[in-house]
Structure formats: C-alpha cells, structure tokens
Design a protein around this motif. Structure first.
Motif, PDB file in Angstrom:
ATOM      1  N   ALA A 108       0.830  -1.201   0.000  1.00  0.00           N
ATOM      2  CA  ALA A 108       0.000   0.000   0.000  1.00  0.00           C
ATOM      3  C   ALA A 108       0.867   1.256   0.000  1.00  0.00           C
ATOM      4  N   TYR A 109       2.061   1.131   0.600  1.00  0.00           N
ATOM      5  CA  TYR A 109       2.982   2.274   0.615  1.00  0.00           C
ATOM      6  C   TYR A 109       3.572   2.486  -0.775  1.00  0.00           C
ATOM      7  N   CYS A 110       4.082   1.405  -1.360  1.00  0.00           N
ATOM      8  CA  CYS A 110       4.684   1.498  -2.697  1.00  0.00           C
ATOM      9  C   CYS A 110       4.833   0.079  -3.237  1.00  0.00           C
ATOM     10  N   SER A 111       4.200  -0.188  -4.372  1.00  0.00           N
ATOM     11  CA  SER A 111       4.212  -1.559  -4.889  1.00  0.00           C
ATOM     12  C   SER A 111       5.627  -1.981  -5.295  1.00  0.00           C
ATOM     13  N   HIS A 112       6.409  -1.026  -5.768  1.00  0.00           N
ATOM     14  CA  HIS A 112       7.785  -1.361  -6.151  1.00  0.00           C
ATOM     15  C   HIS A 112       8.602  -1.753  -4.914  1.00  0.00           C
ATOM     16  N   ARG A 113       8.395  -1.049  -3.824  1.00  0.00           N
ATOM     17  CA  ARG A 113       9.089  -1.374  -2.573  1.00  0.00           C
ATOM     18  C   ARG A 113       8.709  -2.782  -2.106  1.00  0.00           C
ATOM     19  N   CYS A 114       7.422  -3.082  -2.228  1.00  0.00           N
ATOM     20  CA  CYS A 114       6.942  -4.417  -1.838  1.00  0.00           C
ATOM     21  C   CYS A 114       7.639  -5.481  -2.680  1.00  0.00           C
ATOM     22  N   PRO A 138       7.042  -0.834 -11.858  1.00  0.00           N
ATOM     23  CA  PRO A 138       8.124   0.151 -11.984  1.00  0.00           C
ATOM     24  C   PRO A 138       8.103   1.132 -10.810  1.00  0.00           C
ATOM     25  N   PRO A 139       9.285   1.605 -10.397  1.00  0.00           N
ATOM     26  CA  PRO A 139       9.308   2.598  -9.334  1.00  0.00           C
ATOM     27  C   PRO A 139       8.739   3.907  -9.874  1.00  0.00           C
ATOM     28  N   SER A 140       8.088   4.648  -9.018  1.00  0.00           N
ATOM     29  CA  SER A 140       7.704   5.979  -9.481  1.00  0.00           C
ATOM     30  C   SER A 140       7.952   6.963  -8.351  1.00  0.00           C
ATOM     31  N   TYR A 141       8.575   8.059  -8.716  1.00  0.00           N
ATOM     32  CA  TYR A 141       9.009   8.990  -7.688  1.00  0.00           C
ATOM     33  C   TYR A 141       7.812   9.735  -7.098  1.00  0.00           C
ATOM     34  N   LYS A 167       6.377  11.667  -3.023  1.00  0.00           N
ATOM     35  CA  LYS A 167       6.753  12.139  -1.679  1.00  0.00           C
ATOM     36  C   LYS A 167       7.184  10.987  -0.773  1.00  0.00           C
ATOM     37  N   ARG A 168       6.620   9.819  -1.036  1.00  0.00           N
ATOM     38  CA  ARG A 168       6.921   8.679  -0.173  1.00  0.00           C
ATOM     39  C   ARG A 168       8.383   8.241  -0.256  1.00  0.00           C
ATOM     40  N   CYS A 169       9.012   8.557  -1.369  1.00  0.00           N
ATOM     41  CA  CYS A 169      10.390   8.107  -1.565  1.00  0.00           C
ATOM     42  C   CYS A 169      11.338   8.709  -0.527  1.00  0.00           C
ATOM     43  N   LYS A 170      10.947   9.842   0.011  1.00  0.00           N
ATOM     44  CA  LYS A 170      11.839  10.557   0.921  1.00  0.00           C
ATOM     45  C   LYS A 170      12.260   9.707   2.120  1.00  0.00           C
ATOM     46  N   GLY A 171      11.329   9.033   2.723  1.00  0.00           N
ATOM     47  CA  GLY A 171      11.671   8.264   3.919  1.00  0.00           C
ATOM     48  C   GLY A 171      11.905   6.797   3.625  1.00  0.00           C
ATOM     49  N   CYS A 172      12.067   6.460   2.350  1.00  0.00           N
ATOM     50  CA  CYS A 172      12.127   5.044   1.981  1.00  0.00           C
ATOM     51  C   CYS A 172      13.542   4.500   2.146  1.00  0.00           C
ATOM     52  N   SER A 173      13.676   3.401   2.871  1.00  0.00           N
ATOM     53  CA  SER A 173      15.004   2.840   3.138  1.00  0.00           C
ATOM     54  C   SER A 173      15.617   2.196   1.899  1.00  0.00           C
ATOM     55  N   LEU A 174      14.830   2.031   0.850  1.00  0.00           N
ATOM     56  CA  LEU A 174      15.371   1.386  -0.352  1.00  0.00           C
ATOM     57  C   LEU A 174      15.725   2.397  -1.434  1.00  0.00           C
ATOM     58  N   TYR A 175      15.757   3.663  -1.063  1.00  0.00           N
ATOM     59  CA  TYR A 175      15.963   4.718  -2.064  1.00  0.00           C
ATOM     60  C   TYR A 175      17.222   4.500  -2.902  1.00  0.00           C
ATOM     61  N   SER A 176      18.335   4.186  -2.246  1.00  0.00           N
ATOM     62  CA  SER A 176      19.584   4.131  -3.018  1.00  0.00           C
ATOM     63  C   SER A 176      19.668   2.870  -3.872  1.00  0.00           C
ATOM     64  N   GLN A 177      18.854   1.861  -3.582  1.00  0.00           N
ATOM     65  CA  GLN A 177      18.781   0.711  -4.484  1.00  0.00           C
ATOM     66  C   GLN A 177      17.849   1.008  -5.643  1.00  0.00           C
ATOM     67  N   CYS A 178      16.800   1.746  -5.326  1.00  0.00           N
ATOM     68  CA  CYS A 178      15.706   1.928  -6.282  1.00  0.00           C
ATOM     69  C   CYS A 178      15.988   3.066  -7.264  1.00  0.00           C
ATOM     70  N   LEU A 179      16.671   4.093  -6.825  1.00  0.00           N
ATOM     71  CA  LEU A 179      16.946   5.282  -7.647  1.00  0.00           C
ATOM     72  C   LEU A 179      15.703   5.680  -8.460  1.00  0.00           C
ATOM     73  N   PRO A 180      14.643   6.070  -7.792  1.00  0.00           N
ATOM     74  CA  PRO A 180      13.365   6.277  -8.495  1.00  0.00           C
ATOM     75  C   PRO A 180      13.399   7.387  -9.534  1.00  0.00           C
ATOM     76  N   LYS A 181      14.422   8.241  -9.464  1.00  0.00           N
ATOM     77  CA  LYS A 181      14.478   9.326 -10.441  1.00  0.00           C
ATOM     78  C   LYS A 181      15.248   8.939 -11.705  1.00  0.00           C
TER      79      LYS A 181
HETATM   80  S1  SF4 Z   1      12.279   4.989  -3.393  1.00  0.00           S
HETATM   81 FE1  SF4 Z   1      11.491   3.424  -4.798  1.00  0.00          FE
HETATM   82  S2  SF4 Z   1      10.783   1.778  -3.457  1.00  0.00           S
HETATM   83 FE2  SF4 Z   1      10.993   3.593  -2.200  1.00  0.00          FE
HETATM   84  S3  SF4 Z   1       8.974   4.560  -2.217  1.00  0.00           S
HETATM   85 FE3  SF4 Z   1      10.130   5.487  -3.879  1.00  0.00          FE
HETATM   86  S4  SF4 Z   1       9.615   4.271  -5.690  1.00  0.00           S
HETATM   87 FE4  SF4 Z   1       8.996   3.085  -3.902  1.00  0.00          FE
END
Ligand code: SF4
Lengths: 333, 197
Positions: free
Chosen positions: B16-22, B166-169, B171-185
């Motif tokens: 629910a937070y982010c399908s890509h993160r899941c 696919p990841p999509s950038y 506001k939620r990305c800010k606190g996401c612990s997977l940011y540096s793996q995901c590189l949503p931008k």
């Molecule tokens: S950084 Fe990636 S995994 Fe994290 S919330 Fe954003 S799109 Fe989802």
C-alpha cells in the motif's frame, strides 16, 4: 573510510568491541570503527580472527585476498545475491542478444570516450600533439554504432585502446619513467606494474558493487566466461579505468610522489612491483581518488567514485530488467 | 505457478505504501535497515517480550501468530486485547500517525485473521503511536475490508508472477530505506540525458 588495506606481512586483524583492530609486532597499528569500513583487502600473509570474519560478513563487508603484488587470490563475499530477478535477467541476456550487444557497446564507448577525453585534456594542458591518437579513438567510437556483433565491438575496443596506449608515454611528464607498451602477468616495468595493481584494486571494488546489486560477477558480455574470471566486473570496469586508475598512476608519477627507487625487480622473471612504502603511498592515492566527489552526469548530483560503482551497477540492473531502455556508461566531460 | 504460499501481513502494508518497494522486499529479497526500520524493530522487540498479562478485566496477548486460510495470510500480532470476550488487534508504530493509511490496512488484515481464528466478528482495532503514546481507533468497516481484500489480491498476484511494478518517484520516496537501491528518479533523469560526445 571505505576500504581497509592490510599490507603488513604478519599483521593480526581482530575485532575489539565495535572496531576492527589491526596489530603488528603486538602493537595496534590501526583501530577503526566497523561502521566506517566497507571493504577489507588483505595483501600478503596477514591473519584474521574468526570473530572479525563473522562480524564483517554479518555486516555485509567483503574480504578480499590479494598477493603482495596485488594479484587477486580469493574473496569472502557476504551473501547478498537474493535478487534472483537480476541474475535471471543477466543470464537471459548472455551471448549475442540485443541487450548484450547494447551493453558491450556501452562499456566500450564509455571507456573509449573517457580515453579520448583524457588525451584531449593532456593535449591542451601540456601543449602536445596527440591528434593522431585522438582521431583513431574518434573513428573507433564512431564505428561502434554500426557494429552488430560483440566480436566486432571487441575489435574496435582493441583498436581504441591501442591508440590510447600509443599516446600514453606522452602523458608521462617526468623523465625517470616511461611507457612503451602494455604488458602484464607479470608486468615488467614500473608503469605497467602500477597499472596492473590499480586495475586489480578497481576490479575488487566493482565486483563488490555488482555483488551488492545482486549480479553474478562471473557472467559477462564483453568478457565472456572463463573459469574463475569475474567477467561482469571486468566489463563494468572498462569505463572506470581511465577515470580512476590511469589518473592515479599518472598523478603519482607526474607529481613525483613515486620514484624508480620505490620499485623492485624480481630476478629472472623481471617482474616489477612496488616496495612497501611505495605500495602504501599508492593505496592511499587510490583510496583518495575513490572517495573524491564529482557530479554524476546522469543523476546530476555529487557522488564519490565509490558510490558511482554501485550506481552504474544499478543502471545495469535497470536496463536488464527493462526499467530503462538504455545503459548510460559513465562518460565524463 | 499456483499460490500455495502464505503472504505476510507486513507485505500488504508495504504494497500500500509502494508496490515497487513491496516487490523489492518480498520478491527480490532486499532489505536495508535504516533509522526507521531499526527503531521499528527495536520497538517491536520490546512489545514482543512480555507474553500475556491480565490487566483487570482486559486480557492482553502479545506476540502471537495470526493466520487466515481463506486469505492465505500469515503474520505476527503486536498485541491483542480481549475486553468482555471481544477481541481486537493493536498494532504498534514508531512516530506519529503517518501520512499514509497503510497502517489501517495492516490492522484490518490482522482482524480478518482473528475473525477466522476466533469465529467472532471484529469491528475495531487500534494503532498505537509510540511517539505520542496515543491509540488511534480503526473502524474495521466494509470500505476498509474491501480495500484490504483488494490489496491481498494484488500482493498475491505480485508474489505469484514476480512482475516488477516500476518505481515511481513521489513524496513517499523521501523516507524510503530502499531509495539508493531503487533510484526512483533514474528513468526521468535518463530521458533528459545527453551523453557527452
Ligand atoms: S524509493 Fe522506490 S521503493 Fe521507495 S517509495 Fe520510492 S519508488 Fe517506492
């Protein structure tokens, strides 16, 4: 801090509280908090305690063994490769697939463009005439686009590298060092021994980054499978060679930080390697380079070269998984 | 591939937070501790240590497994309270009430399990926010149930197919612990990128 290099022959690497503690002759020579360590390279015969090994592994810090001349021996890699999707995509693209051709073209283009850029800079800086090498590199780069097979890409890579190394001696601006041609296994002159050592260190770092992303470093595209060769690490290394290793080697020589007295030549084989002091200096320069920052041309943000290894690895994964439609090698202006 | 696996309640929350993160966490097996998850884990450690205790007429059960055969769900509860024979789940969260309503979904999924396990109807649950020491009531109404069931279906599908959303950038990305793996931008950055010639 980054990578810790242990070069002292009979050093003892242990874990004390939350630190990595390195002793030689019963005295602590280095005590560094584990939180600051992201790689351990053991060159030569140092000992490491079981507690230190298990702590490093649980913190996902790879341990690499090199011989005293920097030749790769083995590594203990933490298990990070759960990402079966990345590996699956990597294997699916093996051989002459369109993706493999695209990636190989990217690795080679990145390397040759960075080669050409360093020649252009040196030409301006030292008022040299490197035009013929630069033209040959431009021709090779232009031909890459038309190349349809990995073998023909390899051909242009060879031609471009030959053009670059044909100019390399002119990049050396002091008279106690010179370069005629690339030789290795073992390198038999000072410049080649520095290049070989540098590439070996770089390979260790790139392999670590690829492992972190979830790749199998042994399956490559430009470099193909050969027993025990981390081909993908060698592939991804290409674009970084001139940016990191060649730059460090030339800086060490041209800024007179290394002199011929810092090298030793083995009898009979003629193999050349650094003295202990020379090695320490070179490792420090390499480390400094890795931690220096630059603006990543795609991400438009400051990163260290060390971080950029992982970023390029992430791009590679994104391309293979179809998340982005091209792989952008790191090309510097 | 037929789904014979249970899905973790926590995966619903992540989805629910982010399908890509899941996908990264539950399909690709990536998990990085950052400050939030470490705090979250430490908090859970505390909640999970005490077992069950009686507090006057409230029966508190800590850290038990929850399971639903119907929805193929599995998870662990932080705390279940029983007041006058009525069960309700309580989920502990670090920090304040979040901007995202995924925590309610998690409570609802726990309630679905509890209903199956106890045979009772569960109409309420709570989220306890450690930062403010406040309990927030969660009404397990039809709307929330529908959205939980839809999320269960989506996560089941994700785990069965392994297809990467696919990841999509955002506001939620800010606190996401997977940011540096995901590189949503990366996707957008690359679109505007012209390699030096
Ligand atoms: S950084 Fe990636 S995994 Fe994290 S919330 Fe954003 S799109 Fe989802």
């Amino acid at each position: 801090m980054g990578t810790v290099y242990v070069t002292q022959e009979d050093a003892y690497i242990g874990k004390v509280d939350e630190s990595l503690n390195i002793k030689a002759d019963k005295k602590t020579v280095l005590d560094v908090p584990l939180i600051k360590v992201d790689g351990l390279v053991i060159m030569g015969r140092a000992n490491i305690s079981p507690a230190a090994i298990s702590e490093l592994i649980s913190r996902k810090i790879p341990i690499t063994y090199l011989n005293v001349n920097g030749k790769y021996l083995a590594s203990i890699e933490p298990d990070m490769g759960k990402n079966i999707f990345v590996r699956n995509a990597q294997w699916k693209a093996a051989g002459e697939s369109a993706q493999a051709v695209h990636l190989t073209q990217g690795f080679v283009r990145g390397k040759l463009k960075n080669y050409r850029q360093s020649l252009l800079l040196a030409q301006r800086r030292y008022d040299l005439d490197l035009n013929s090498g630069i033209t040959q590199l431009s021709n090779a780069i232009a031909s890459l686009e038309q190349a349809k097979s990995i073998n023909s890409l390899r051909g242009y890579e060879g031609a471009g590298s030959a053009a670059y190394f044909g100019c390399f001696n002119q990049l050396i601006r002091v008279d106690n060092f010179s370069f005629s041609t690339r030789n290795r296994r073992p390198p038999t002159d000072t410049v080649n021994s520095l290049l070989s050592l540098g590439y070996s260190l770089l390979r260790h770092d790139i392999q670590g980054a690829l492992n972190m992303v979830g790749f199998d470093p042994y399956l490559g595209y430009l470099h193909t499978e050969r027993y025990g060769r981390p081909s993908l690490a060698l592939d991804l290394m290409e674009e970084f060679r001139p940016l990191i290793v060649d730059a460090v080697v030339l800086a060490a020589i041209n800024r007179r930080m290394l002199a011929p007295k810092d090298f030793i030549t083995e009898p009979v084989s003629g193999a050349v390697s650094l003295t202990k002091e020379g090695l320490h200096l070179f490792l420090r320069l390499y480390q400094e380079k890795k931690l220096s920052k630059f603006k990543h041309p795609v991400m438009q943000k400051q990163y260290t070269y060390q971080e950029s290894f992982e970023i390029q690895g992430r791009f590679l994964a994104k391309y293979l998984l179809g998340e982005i439609d091209k792989y952008p090698p790191l090309v510097m202006k | 591939m037929k789904n014979t696996e249970y899905i973790q309640i926590a995966a619903l929350n992540q989805y629910a937070y982010c399908s890509h993160r899941c996908w990264r966490m539950f399909c690709a097996g990536e998990f990085t501790d950052n400050q939030y998850t470490i705090e979250g884990t430490a908090l859970h450690d505390r909640v999970h240590t005490t077992g069950d205790i009686d507090k006057e007429d409230t029966w508190q059960i800590r850290a038990i497994y929850l399971k639903s055969e119907k929805y193929k769900l599995i998870g662990k509860s932080d705390l279940i309270e029983v007041v006058s024979g009525e069960y309700y789940p309580i989920e502990y969260k670090r920090g304040r009430k979040g901007e995202w309503d995924n925590d309610e979904l998690q409570v609802c999924a726990q309630a679905l399990c509890l209903e199956e396990m106890t045979g009772q109807n569960i109409n309420i649950g709570y989220i306890y926010y450690a930062h403010s020491h406040q309990r927030q009531l969660v009404e397990i109404n039809q709307e929330l149930r529908d959205s939980a069931i839809a999320t269960i279906a989506a996560v089941t599908n994700l785990l069965e197919t392994g297809t990467m959303p696919p990841p999509s950038y955002s506001k939620r990305c800010k606190g996401c612990s997977l940011y540096s793996q995901c590189l949503p931008k990366a996707f957008d950055k690359l679109r505007n990128y012209q390699e030096a010639n």
